[in-house]
Write an enzyme that holds these catalytic residues in place. Structure first.
Site, PDB file in Angstrom:
ATOM      1  N   HIS A 117     -20.851  -6.915  33.137  1.00 38.74           N
ATOM      2  CA  HIS A 117     -19.823  -7.922  33.425  1.00 38.74           C
ATOM      3  C   HIS A 117     -20.388  -9.313  33.156  1.00 38.74           C
ATOM      4  CE1 HIS A 117     -16.537  -9.988  35.480  1.00 38.74           C
ATOM      5  NE2 HIS A 117     -17.475 -10.730  36.075  1.00 38.74           N
ATOM      6  N   ASP A 158     -13.477  11.591   0.453  1.00 41.14           N
ATOM      7  CA  ASP A 158     -12.039  11.516   0.227  1.00 41.14           C
ATOM      8  C   ASP A 158     -11.493  12.729  -0.515  1.00 41.14           C
ATOM      9  OD1 ASP A 158     -12.425   9.074   1.354  1.00 41.14           O
ATOM     10  OD2 ASP A 158     -11.850   7.888  -0.397  1.00 41.14           O
ATOM     11  N   ALA A 199       0.852  -1.191   0.000  1.00 43.43           N
ATOM     12  CA  ALA A 199       0.000   0.000   0.000  1.00 43.43           C
ATOM     13  C   ALA A 199       0.888   1.241   0.000  1.00 43.43           C
ATOM     14  CB  ALA A 199      -0.904  -0.001   1.231  1.00 43.43           C
ATOM     15  N   ILE A 200       0.641   2.133  -0.941  1.00 46.51           N
ATOM     16  CA  ILE A 200       1.488   3.329  -1.037  1.00 46.51           C
ATOM     17  C   ILE A 200       0.685   4.613  -0.894  1.00 46.51           C
ATOM     18  CG2 ILE A 200       3.250   2.196  -2.421  1.00 46.51           C
ATOM     19  CD1 ILE A 200       1.970   3.409  -4.900  1.00 46.51           C
ATOM     20  N   GLY A 201      -0.543   4.496  -0.409  1.00 47.49           N
ATOM     21  CA  GLY A 201      -1.341   5.693  -0.182  1.00 47.49           C
ATOM     22  C   GLY A 201      -2.338   5.981  -1.284  1.00 47.49           C
ATOM     23  N   ARG A 202      -3.076   7.051  -1.101  1.00 50.07           N
ATOM     24  CA  ARG A 202      -4.101   7.443  -2.063  1.00 50.07           C
ATOM     25  C   ARG A 202      -4.015   8.939  -2.339  1.00 50.07           C
ATOM     26  NH1 ARG A 202      -9.396   5.491   0.868  1.00 50.07           N
ATOM     27  NH2 ARG A 202      -8.152   6.050   2.687  1.00 50.07           N
ATOM     28  N   ALA A 220     -15.214   6.068   5.004  1.00 53.52           N
ATOM     29  CA  ALA A 220     -16.610   6.113   4.568  1.00 53.52           C
ATOM     30  C   ALA A 220     -17.509   6.779   5.599  1.00 53.52           C
ATOM     31  CB  ALA A 220     -17.108   4.698   4.276  1.00 53.52           C
TER      32      ALA A 220
END
Length: 203
Positions: A177, A45, A2-5, A53
């Site tokens: 609990h 975005d 993953a290198i970003g957007r 989202a």
């Protein structure tokens, strides 16, 4: 890998409008999601981080209300983020690294899920809950956790940051609990060294 957007704004005809962009190509908007063109609103975005989202959905609601003439603004104190791995990782508000970089006067409290009965019965003791608390006010400014279902549990942390809750508010809130959510209460109790499930005396 993953290198970003990055935002994709070409081909929309925005060059024929008054819309302005940041250096990284994001559409610039005000707190009502209105661009520099009085007829164009933008959300999601394309207007910048975090690219999530649920953040876009919240922005959309604000934009619609603004268009309808209501006095609203998109000014969240916290936006939750979740990494859907196993175990999950989730956080909201100021992170520990951000607090340290900004030189904020905070206390960091961490509670291991292994000290909670529900985690033991689930055979998922590989979790941890962390609170970032302002020393002077005891206000919770950040929450982070790792563990099964952390993405569900972060909602309480997000609410705490959004409502400017203090560690005392969290500690005095009775949690069911046995549940993993008890880690929020127990971590808050650690501010005074009062957690009943783990011995961490107040420094």
């Amino acid at each position: 890998m993953a290198i970003g957007r990055r935002p994709v704004t070409k081909g929309l005809g925005l060059e024929n409008t008054s819309v302005k962009f940041s250096e990284k190509g994001f559409v610039q908007v005000n707190s009502q999601l209105l661009t520099d063109d009085s007829n164009i609103y933008a959300i999601g975005d394309i207007v910048g981080n975090p690219m999530l989202a649920h953040k876009a959905s919240a922005e959309g609601k604000i934009a619609v209300e603004a268009i309808a003439g209501h006095k609203v603004a998109f000014e969240p104190a916290a936006i939750p983020s979740v990494v859907y791995t196993d175990p999950e990782v989730a956080w909201a508000g100021v992170t520990e690294n951000e607090a340290l970089k900004k030189g904020l006067n905070v206390e960091i409290h961490k509670f291991p899920w292994a000290a909670i009965g529900r985690a033991v019965t689930m055979d998922r003791t590989d979790g941890m809950t962390k609170l970032i608390v302002e020393k002077d006010t005891e206000r919770i400014i950040g929450v982070a956790m790792v563990g099964q279902g952390a993405g569900e549990l972060i909602a309480e942390g997000t609410l705490a940051v959004e409502m400017a809750a203090t560690a005392k508010d969290m500690a005095l809130t009775i949690h069911a609990h046995p549940t993993i959510s008890e880690t929020m209460m127990e971590t808050a109790e650690m501010v005074w060294g009062l957690s009943t499930s783990i011995y961490r005396p107040k420094k």
